[in-house]
Design a protein around this motif. Structure first.
Motif, PDB file in Angstrom:
ATOM      1  N   ARG A  31       0.829  -1.214   0.000  1.00 53.96           N
ATOM      2  CA  ARG A  31       0.000   0.000   0.000  1.00 53.96           C
ATOM      3  C   ARG A  31       0.860   1.259   0.000  1.00 53.96           C
ATOM      4  O   ARG A  31       0.526   2.246  -0.656  1.00 53.96           O
ATOM      5  CB  ARG A  31      -0.933  -0.010   1.215  1.00 53.96           C
ATOM      6  CG  ARG A  31      -1.823   1.219   1.300  1.00 53.96           C
ATOM      7  CD  ARG A  31      -2.910   1.053   2.345  1.00 53.96           C
ATOM      8  NE  ARG A  31      -3.826  -0.015   2.005  1.00 53.96           N
ATOM      9  CZ  ARG A  31      -4.810   0.105   1.109  1.00 53.96           C
ATOM     10  NH1 ARG A  31      -4.991   1.257   0.477  1.00 53.96           N
ATOM     11  NH2 ARG A  31      -5.613  -0.894   0.862  1.00 53.96           N
ATOM     12  N   THR A  99      -8.020   9.497  -5.793  1.00 54.66           N
ATOM     13  CA  THR A  99      -8.407   8.095  -5.922  1.00 54.66           C
ATOM     14  C   THR A  99      -9.680   7.834  -5.141  1.00 54.66           C
ATOM     15  O   THR A  99      -9.808   8.250  -3.990  1.00 54.66           O
ATOM     16  CB  THR A  99      -7.288   7.170  -5.404  1.00 54.66           C
ATOM     17  OG1 THR A  99      -6.106   7.386  -6.177  1.00 54.66           O
ATOM     18  CG2 THR A  99      -7.702   5.710  -5.504  1.00 54.66           C
ATOM     19  N   ARG A 101     -11.969   4.705  -3.789  1.00 53.78           N
ATOM     20  CA  ARG A 101     -11.915   3.262  -3.537  1.00 53.78           C
ATOM     21  C   ARG A 101     -13.320   2.727  -3.264  1.00 53.78           C
ATOM     22  O   ARG A 101     -14.039   3.227  -2.397  1.00 53.78           O
ATOM     23  CB  ARG A 101     -10.999   2.950  -2.360  1.00 53.78           C
ATOM     24  CG  ARG A 101      -9.563   3.436  -2.528  1.00 53.78           C
ATOM     25  CD  ARG A 101      -8.697   3.018  -1.343  1.00 53.78           C
ATOM     26  NE  ARG A 101      -8.495   1.583  -1.305  1.00 53.78           N
ATOM     27  CZ  ARG A 101      -8.698   0.827  -0.231  1.00 53.78           C
ATOM     28  NH1 ARG A 101      -9.114   1.363   0.903  1.00 53.78           N
ATOM     29  NH2 ARG A 101      -8.486  -0.479  -0.264  1.00 53.78           N
ATOM     30  N   THR A 103     -15.634  -0.931  -2.765  1.00 54.60           N
ATOM     31  CA  THR A 103     -15.695  -2.372  -2.589  1.00 54.60           C
ATOM     32  C   THR A 103     -17.023  -2.879  -3.150  1.00 54.60           C
ATOM     33  O   THR A 103     -18.080  -2.280  -2.907  1.00 54.60           O
ATOM     34  CB  THR A 103     -15.530  -2.771  -1.107  1.00 54.60           C
ATOM     35  OG1 THR A 103     -15.670  -4.195  -0.981  1.00 54.60           O
ATOM     36  CG2 THR A 103     -16.551  -2.103  -0.219  1.00 54.60           C
ATOM     37  N   LYS A 128      -8.723   8.540 -10.279  1.00 56.19           N
ATOM     38  CA  LYS A 128      -8.493   7.099 -10.329  1.00 56.19           C
ATOM     39  C   LYS A 128      -9.575   6.408  -9.504  1.00 56.19           C
ATOM     40  O   LYS A 128      -9.977   6.913  -8.453  1.00 56.19           O
ATOM     41  CB  LYS A 128      -7.120   6.732  -9.767  1.00 56.19           C
ATOM     42  CG  LYS A 128      -5.946   7.347 -10.513  1.00 56.19           C
ATOM     43  CD  LYS A 128      -4.630   6.971  -9.844  1.00 56.19           C
ATOM     44  CE  LYS A 128      -3.446   7.617 -10.547  1.00 56.19           C
ATOM     45  NZ  LYS A 128      -2.162   7.287  -9.873  1.00 56.19           N
ATOM     46  N   VAL A 129     -10.024   5.259  -9.976  1.00 59.38           N
ATOM     47  CA  VAL A 129     -10.999   4.457  -9.235  1.00 59.38           C
ATOM     48  C   VAL A 129     -10.391   3.087  -8.967  1.00 59.38           C
ATOM     49  O   VAL A 129      -9.942   2.410  -9.892  1.00 59.38           O
ATOM     50  CB  VAL A 129     -12.322   4.302 -10.008  1.00 59.38           C
ATOM     51  CG1 VAL A 129     -13.295   3.435  -9.212  1.00 59.38           C
ATOM     52  CG2 VAL A 129     -12.945   5.668 -10.286  1.00 59.38           C
ATOM     53  N   GLU A 130     -10.359   2.701  -7.695  1.00 62.52           N
ATOM     54  CA  GLU A 130      -9.851   1.382  -7.306  1.00 62.52           C
ATOM     55  C   GLU A 130     -11.018   0.508  -6.870  1.00 62.52           C
ATOM     56  O   GLU A 130     -11.774   0.871  -5.964  1.00 62.52           O
ATOM     57  CB  GLU A 130      -8.854   1.501  -6.160  1.00 62.52           C
ATOM     58  CG  GLU A 130      -8.344   0.158  -5.664  1.00 62.52           C
ATOM     59  CD  GLU A 130      -7.423   0.269  -4.460  1.00 62.52           C
ATOM     60  OE1 GLU A 130      -7.183  -0.768  -3.814  1.00 62.52           O
ATOM     61  OE2 GLU A 130      -6.951   1.389  -4.172  1.00 62.52           O
ATOM     62  N   ASP A 132     -12.323  -3.035  -5.241  1.00 68.35           N
ATOM     63  CA  ASP A 132     -11.936  -4.157  -4.388  1.00 68.35           C
ATOM     64  C   ASP A 132     -13.062  -5.182  -4.455  1.00 68.35           C
ATOM     65  O   ASP A 132     -14.175  -4.923  -3.995  1.00 68.35           O
ATOM     66  CB  ASP A 132     -11.730  -3.683  -2.948  1.00 68.35           C
ATOM     67  CG  ASP A 132     -11.357  -4.815  -2.014  1.00 68.35           C
ATOM     68  OD1 ASP A 132     -10.170  -5.141  -1.930  1.00 68.35           O
ATOM     69  OD2 ASP A 132     -12.282  -5.378  -1.385  1.00 68.35           O
TER      70      ASP A 132
END
Length: 310
Positions: A31, A99, A101, A103, A128-130, A132
């Motif tokens: 990370r 970013t 994030r 889930t 940015k898109v993360e 999970d």
């Protein structure tokens, strides 16, 4: 006479917070984008300067000591506040950045999230898109996610939920070859005599009980079969291979139903229900990047009101 002032490297404190949250030097190093060796040295140096152990390390686990817990409670949220303020500064830029994030499960990315977010990401290249992938009900505050996606309108405490897709129905399906060898089920109870493909829900640890309803009558069926998965992606693949009946939301099977590769059964036992919702903390001020993502995902003209937990 004044007391000597101890100065600490903020990077070392951030290293400690990240390791304590992740419960792993490997995940924390990934990370932070540093080596495990550098991370271990930073923690050891911090403990040496404080003259107290902050982490209990064994070959199989890592956890904060009493002193480590106290330090986490004192400074952990401050790094979150700093990050949030830094992201808020992007309001002063020509185009927001940062970013986000989220889930969620597999299928919703393909059917909803990516199609809706692609235009946004083209327009705002610094966002940015993360994603999970997780089928459990994550604690998005503790795990530092901006938002989560789940079916229905069930909310954790202090969460806001907005619909990002229409109402859905469940679908029980199998291949024509399977039903050529097995009789079509007339009622949900008939499924107990069929080979069914199960899913284990991570949050509860048990197998998903197939839920049906017709004219106000509800039936919950415990099915059995040759395979158990914890994601829907592999369930679809196994079912297309003729290994049994699968039971998932309609969008999981739509292309195959349209192609005639699947046969649907018990349709009159599958009423519609509230579809996918994006949920996020009500007490956190959304960053400019997250606000844009939220607007892109919001279901337009849905007729649903935005809901908030007490």
């Amino acid at each position: 006479m004044s007391r000597p002032t101890l100065r600490y490297n903020l990077n070392d404190l951030l290293a400690f917070v990240t390791v304590a949250r992740e419960g792993s030097f490997t995940r924390a190093a990934a990370r932070l984008g540093v080596t495990q060796s550098a991370l271990s040295q930073a923690i050891s140096g911090l403990e040496a300067r404080l003259k107290i152990r902050l982490l209990t390390r064994t070959t199989r686990s890592l956890s904060p000591t009493l002193a480590g817990e106290r330090l986490m409670q004192a400074i952990g949220y401050r790094f979150d506040d700093i990050q949030q303020e830094l992201e808020a500064l992007t309001e002063l830029r020509d185009k927001p950045a940062g970013t986000v994030r989220i889930t969620c499960g597999d299928n919703i990315i393909q059917t909803t999230l990516l199609p809706k977010l692609m235009p946004l990401l083209h327009e705002y290249p610094d966002i940015k898109v993360e994603f999970d992938i997780d089928y459990g009900f994550r604690d998005i505050v503790a795990d530092r996610f901006d938002a989560g996606v789940r079916l229905g309108e069930s909310l954790d405490k202090d969460m806001i939920a907005i619909p990002i897709g229409p109402e859905l129905r469940m679908a029980a399906v199998a291949t024509p070859d399977y039903f050529a060898q097995h009789p079509l089920p007339k009622t949900p109870r008939d499924l107990m005599h069929h080979r069914c493909i199960n899913i284990r829900l991570p949050t509860y640890g048990g197998l998903y009980v197939w839920e049906f309803e017709k004219q106000g009558k509800k039936l919950n069926i415990n099915v059995d079969g040759p395979l158990i998965f914890n994601t829907s992606l592999h369930i679809t693949a196994a079912m297309l291979g003729g290994l049994g009946i699968a039971y998932l939301p309609e969008p999981e099977f739509s292309p195959y139903l349209e192609q005639g590769r699947l046969i649907r059964v018990l349709e009159d036992w599958c009423p519609s229900f509230a579809g996918y919702h994006l949920y996020y903390p009500s007490r956190r001020q959304p960053s400019p990047a997250f606000s844009l993502v939220l607007e892109a995902l919001r279901l337009k003209n849905s007729g649903y009101a935005e809901s908030q937990s007490p």
